[in-house]
Design a protein around this motif. Structure first.
Motif, PDB file in Angstrom:
ATOM      1  N   GLY A   1      33.226  33.269  16.947  1.00  0.00           N
ATOM      2  CA  GLY A   1      33.240  34.538  17.661  1.00  0.00           C
ATOM      3  C   GLY A   1      31.846  34.876  18.143  1.00  0.00           C
ATOM      4  N   ASN A   2      31.349  36.048  17.753  1.00  0.00           N
ATOM      5  CA  ASN A   2      30.003  36.473  18.134  1.00  0.00           C
ATOM      6  C   ASN A   2      28.963  36.153  17.057  1.00  0.00           C
ATOM      7  OD1 ASN A   2      30.900  37.491  20.530  1.00  0.00           O
ATOM      8  ND2 ASN A   2      31.183  39.576  19.763  1.00  0.00           N
ATOM      9  N   THR A   3      29.344  35.392  16.045  1.00  0.00           N
ATOM     10  CA  THR A   3      28.459  35.086  14.933  1.00  0.00           C
ATOM     11  C   THR A   3      27.999  33.637  15.001  1.00  0.00           C
ATOM     12  OG1 THR A   3      29.667  36.648  13.558  1.00  0.00           O
ATOM     13  CG2 THR A   3      28.244  35.099  12.425  1.00  0.00           C
ATOM     14  N   ILE A   4      26.692  33.438  14.888  1.00  0.00           N
ATOM     15  CA  ILE A   4      26.130  32.094  14.838  1.00  0.00           C
ATOM     16  C   ILE A   4      25.509  31.927  13.460  1.00  0.00           C
ATOM     17  CG2 ILE A   4      24.412  30.512  15.765  1.00  0.00           C
ATOM     18  CD1 ILE A   4      24.681  31.983  18.430  1.00  0.00           C
ATOM     19  N   THR A   5      25.915  30.896  12.741  1.00  0.00           N
ATOM     20  CA  THR A   5      25.401  30.616  11.413  1.00  0.00           C
ATOM     21  C   THR A   5      24.599  29.325  11.466  1.00  0.00           C
ATOM     22  OG1 THR A   5      27.382  31.623  10.465  1.00  0.00           O
ATOM     23  CG2 THR A   5      26.041  30.279   8.998  1.00  0.00           C
ATOM     24  N   VAL A   6      23.357  29.393  11.016  1.00  0.00           N
ATOM     25  CA  VAL A   6      22.493  28.216  10.990  1.00  0.00           C
ATOM     26  C   VAL A   6      22.239  27.874   9.528  1.00  0.00           C
ATOM     27  CG1 VAL A   6      20.267  27.250  11.646  1.00  0.00           C
ATOM     28  CG2 VAL A   6      21.399  28.886  13.151  1.00  0.00           C
ATOM     29  N   LYS A   7      22.582  26.658   9.136  1.00  0.00           N
ATOM     30  CA  LYS A   7      22.422  26.222   7.754  1.00  0.00           C
ATOM     31  C   LYS A   7      20.976  25.776   7.525  1.00  0.00           C
ATOM     32  CE  LYS A   7      24.406  23.016   4.427  1.00  0.00           C
ATOM     33  NZ  LYS A   7      25.346  21.906   4.245  1.00  0.00           N
ATOM     34  N   GLU A   8      20.382  26.286   6.456  1.00  0.00           N
ATOM     35  CA  GLU A   8      19.026  25.892   6.083  1.00  0.00           C
ATOM     36  C   GLU A   8      19.113  24.968   4.878  1.00  0.00           C
ATOM     37  OE1 GLU A   8      15.872  28.507   4.063  1.00  0.00           O
ATOM     38  OE2 GLU A   8      15.373  28.607   6.189  1.00  0.00           O
ATOM     39  N   ILE A   9      18.438  23.831   4.958  1.00  0.00           N
ATOM     40  CA  ILE A   9      18.434  22.857   3.870  1.00  0.00           C
ATOM     41  C   ILE A   9      17.047  22.859   3.242  1.00  0.00           C
ATOM     42  CG2 ILE A   9      18.723  20.424   3.286  1.00  0.00           C
ATOM     43  CD1 ILE A   9      20.588  20.240   5.738  1.00  0.00           C
ATOM     44  N   ALA A  10      16.997  23.006   1.937  1.00  0.00           N
ATOM     45  CA  ALA A  10      15.727  23.068   1.213  1.00  0.00           C
ATOM     46  C   ALA A  10      15.054  21.699   1.176  1.00  0.00           C
ATOM     47  CB  ALA A  10      15.986  23.561  -0.211  1.00  0.00           C
ATOM     48  N   PRO A  11      13.741  21.688   0.956  1.00  0.00           N
ATOM     49  CA  PRO A  11      13.039  20.406   0.796  1.00  0.00           C
ATOM     50  C   PRO A  11      13.611  19.617  -0.382  1.00  0.00           C
ATOM     51  CG  PRO A  11      11.473  22.188   1.078  1.00  0.00           C
ATOM     52  CD  PRO A  11      12.820  22.814   0.907  1.00  0.00           C
ATOM     53  N   VAL A  12      13.482  18.291  -0.323  1.00  0.00           N
ATOM     54  CA  VAL A  12      14.033  17.418  -1.359  1.00  0.00           C
ATOM     55  C   VAL A  12      12.896  16.641  -2.016  1.00  0.00           C
ATOM     56  CG1 VAL A  12      15.645  15.526  -1.826  1.00  0.00           C
ATOM     57  CG2 VAL A  12      16.183  17.211  -0.054  1.00  0.00           C
ATOM     58  N   TRP A  13      12.871  16.666  -3.342  1.00  0.00           N
ATOM     59  CA  TRP A  13      11.857  15.946  -4.113  1.00  0.00           C
ATOM     60  C   TRP A  13      12.131  14.448  -4.016  1.00  0.00           C
ATOM     61  CZ3 TRP A  13       8.198  18.781  -6.909  1.00  0.00           C
ATOM     62  CH2 TRP A  13       7.299  18.026  -7.658  1.00  0.00           C
ATOM     63  N   PRO A  14      11.088  13.605  -3.961  1.00  0.00           N
ATOM     64  CA  PRO A  14      11.308  12.155  -3.924  1.00  0.00           C
ATOM     65  C   PRO A  14      12.125  11.704  -5.134  1.00  0.00           C
ATOM     66  CG  PRO A  14       8.995  12.648  -3.515  1.00  0.00           C
ATOM     67  CD  PRO A  14       9.658  13.934  -3.911  1.00  0.00           C
ATOM     68  N   GLY A  15      13.173  10.957  -4.886  1.00  0.00           N
ATOM     69  CA  GLY A  15      14.063  10.495  -5.947  1.00  0.00           C
ATOM     70  C   GLY A  15      15.311  11.343  -6.086  1.00  0.00           C
TER      71      GLY A  15
ATOM     72  N   GLU B   1      17.086  12.369  -3.339  1.00  0.00           N
ATOM     73  CA  GLU B   1      17.817  12.288  -2.071  1.00  0.00           C
ATOM     74  C   GLU B   1      19.297  11.991  -2.265  1.00  0.00           C
ATOM     75  OE1 GLU B   1      13.562  11.218  -1.386  1.00  0.00           O
ATOM     76  OE2 GLU B   1      15.081  10.378  -2.700  1.00  0.00           O
ATOM     77  N   ASP B   2      19.627  11.136  -3.224  1.00  0.00           N
ATOM     78  CA  ASP B   2      21.024  10.739  -3.425  1.00  0.00           C
ATOM     79  C   ASP B   2      21.724  11.555  -4.497  1.00  0.00           C
ATOM     80  OD1 ASP B   2      20.721   8.771  -1.484  1.00  0.00           O
ATOM     81  OD2 ASP B   2      20.031   7.297  -2.956  1.00  0.00           O
ATOM     82  N   ASN B   3      21.049  12.551  -5.047  1.00  0.00           N
ATOM     83  CA  ASN B   3      21.603  13.378  -6.099  1.00  0.00           C
ATOM     84  C   ASN B   3      22.565  14.402  -5.503  1.00  0.00           C
ATOM     85  OD1 ASN B   3      21.944  15.270  -8.270  1.00  0.00           O
ATOM     86  ND2 ASN B   3      20.074  14.459  -9.173  1.00  0.00           N
ATOM     87  N   ASP B   4      23.696  14.623  -6.181  1.00  0.00           N
ATOM     88  CA  ASP B   4      24.688  15.589  -5.696  1.00  0.00           C
ATOM     89  C   ASP B   4      24.162  17.020  -5.745  1.00  0.00           C
ATOM     90  OD1 ASP B   4      26.509  13.596  -5.157  1.00  0.00           O
ATOM     91  OD2 ASP B   4      27.497  13.767  -7.111  1.00  0.00           O
ATOM     92  N   ASN B   5      23.394  17.355  -6.777  1.00  0.00           N
ATOM     93  CA  ASN B   5      22.837  18.695  -6.904  1.00  0.00           C
ATOM     94  C   ASN B   5      21.330  18.616  -6.698  1.00  0.00           C
ATOM     95  OD1 ASN B   5      22.225  21.322  -7.467  1.00  0.00           O
ATOM     96  ND2 ASN B   5      23.347  21.404  -9.394  1.00  0.00           N
ATOM     97  N   GLN B   6      20.901  18.611  -5.443  1.00  0.00           N
ATOM     98  CA  GLN B   6      19.489  18.423  -5.108  1.00  0.00           C
ATOM     99  C   GLN B   6      18.627  19.587  -5.583  1.00  0.00           C
ATOM    100  OE1 GLN B   6      19.470  17.601  -0.903  1.00  0.00           O
ATOM    101  NE2 GLN B   6      19.892  15.435  -1.235  1.00  0.00           N
ATOM    102  N   LYS B   7      19.184  20.792  -5.618  1.00  0.00           N
ATOM    103  CA  LYS B   7      18.412  21.952  -6.061  1.00  0.00           C
ATOM    104  C   LYS B   7      18.056  21.825  -7.539  1.00  0.00           C
ATOM    105  CE  LYS B   7      18.424  26.979  -6.183  1.00  0.00           C
ATOM    106  NZ  LYS B   7      19.154  28.202  -5.864  1.00  0.00           N
ATOM    107  N   ALA B   8      19.026  21.454  -8.374  1.00  0.00           N
ATOM    108  CA  ALA B   8      18.771  21.275  -9.802  1.00  0.00           C
ATOM    109  C   ALA B   8      17.801  20.119 -10.025  1.00  0.00           C
ATOM    110  CB  ALA B   8      20.074  21.033 -10.549  1.00  0.00           C
ATOM    111  N   CYS B   9      17.946  19.047  -9.250  1.00  0.00           N
ATOM    112  CA  CYS B   9      17.047  17.899  -9.352  1.00  0.00           C
ATOM    113  C   CYS B   9      15.631  18.315  -8.962  1.00  0.00           C
ATOM    114  CB  CYS B   9      17.550  16.755  -8.476  1.00  0.00           C
ATOM    115  SG  CYS B   9      16.562  15.258  -8.603  1.00  0.00           S
ATOM    116  N   PHE B  10      15.490  19.094  -7.890  1.00  0.00           N
ATOM    117  CA  PHE B  10      14.180  19.589  -7.451  1.00  0.00           C
ATOM    118  C   PHE B  10      13.522  20.382  -8.569  1.00  0.00           C
ATOM    119  CE2 PHE B  10      11.315  22.663  -5.614  1.00  0.00           C
ATOM    120  CZ  PHE B  10      10.658  21.967  -4.607  1.00  0.00           C
ATOM    121  N   ASN B  11      14.263  21.325  -9.153  1.00  0.00           N
ATOM    122  CA  ASN B  11      13.717  22.159 -10.223  1.00  0.00           C
ATOM    123  C   ASN B  11      13.306  21.315 -11.426  1.00  0.00           C
ATOM    124  OD1 ASN B  11      14.061  24.493  -8.720  1.00  0.00           O
ATOM    125  ND2 ASN B  11      16.066  24.940  -9.585  1.00  0.00           N
TER     126      ASN B  11
END
Length: 136
Positions: A26-40, A42-52
């Motif tokens: 409709g009149n709404t545009i949603t832009v997805k933001e992806i957080a930076p990924v720590w080396p190693g 990249e293939d993790n399902d929960n990248q946020k928990a892995c980053f932390n």
């Protein structure tokens, strides 16, 4: 006739501007933001928990308690503002704290973070801002 031509061209142009991670509803545009990924992570399902987890390991490994002139440990707090730039490199923008040695140690720890996969917005690398508190 002009309205029909304009309307047709308008709807045809929508396909030209299609981007990854952008949703139009409709009149709404949603832009997805992806957080930076720590080396190693990249293939993790929960990248946020892995980053932390990797950040905590990094702090534990590089942590050096600052000492005063007498050799006594200094206690205090430092708040580090940083940006992970479009290349995935950490840039410290500001360090707030009452003690210069604590501030310097917090800055050193943050600057030693390895190069990350940069954050993305609409499929393009962007700067991501963070603020991290450190208690010594």
């Amino acid at each position: 006739m002009k309205k029909l031509l304009f309307t047709t061209l308008f709807f045809m142009s929508l396909g030209v501007f299609a981007q990854d991670d952008v949703e139009v509803s409709g009149n709404t545009i949603t832009v997805k933001e992806i957080a930076p990924v720590w080396p190693g992570c990249e293939d993790n399902d929960n990248q946020k928990a892995c980053f932390n987890s990797m950040l905590i390991q990094h702090v534990k490994k590089t942590y050096k308690y600052p000492k005063n002139e007498k050799g006594e440990f200094i206690r205090g707090k430092a708040i580090v503002s940083l940006v992970i730039n479009e290349e995935g490199k950490v840039e410290v923008t500001e360090v707030k704290g009452e003690n210069a040695k604590i501030n310097a140690e917090a800055k050193r720890m943050v600057e030693s973070i390895p190069t990350l996969t940069p954050g993305k917005q609409a499929g393009k690398p962007v700067k991501i801002k963070y603020t991290m508190p450190f208690n010594f």
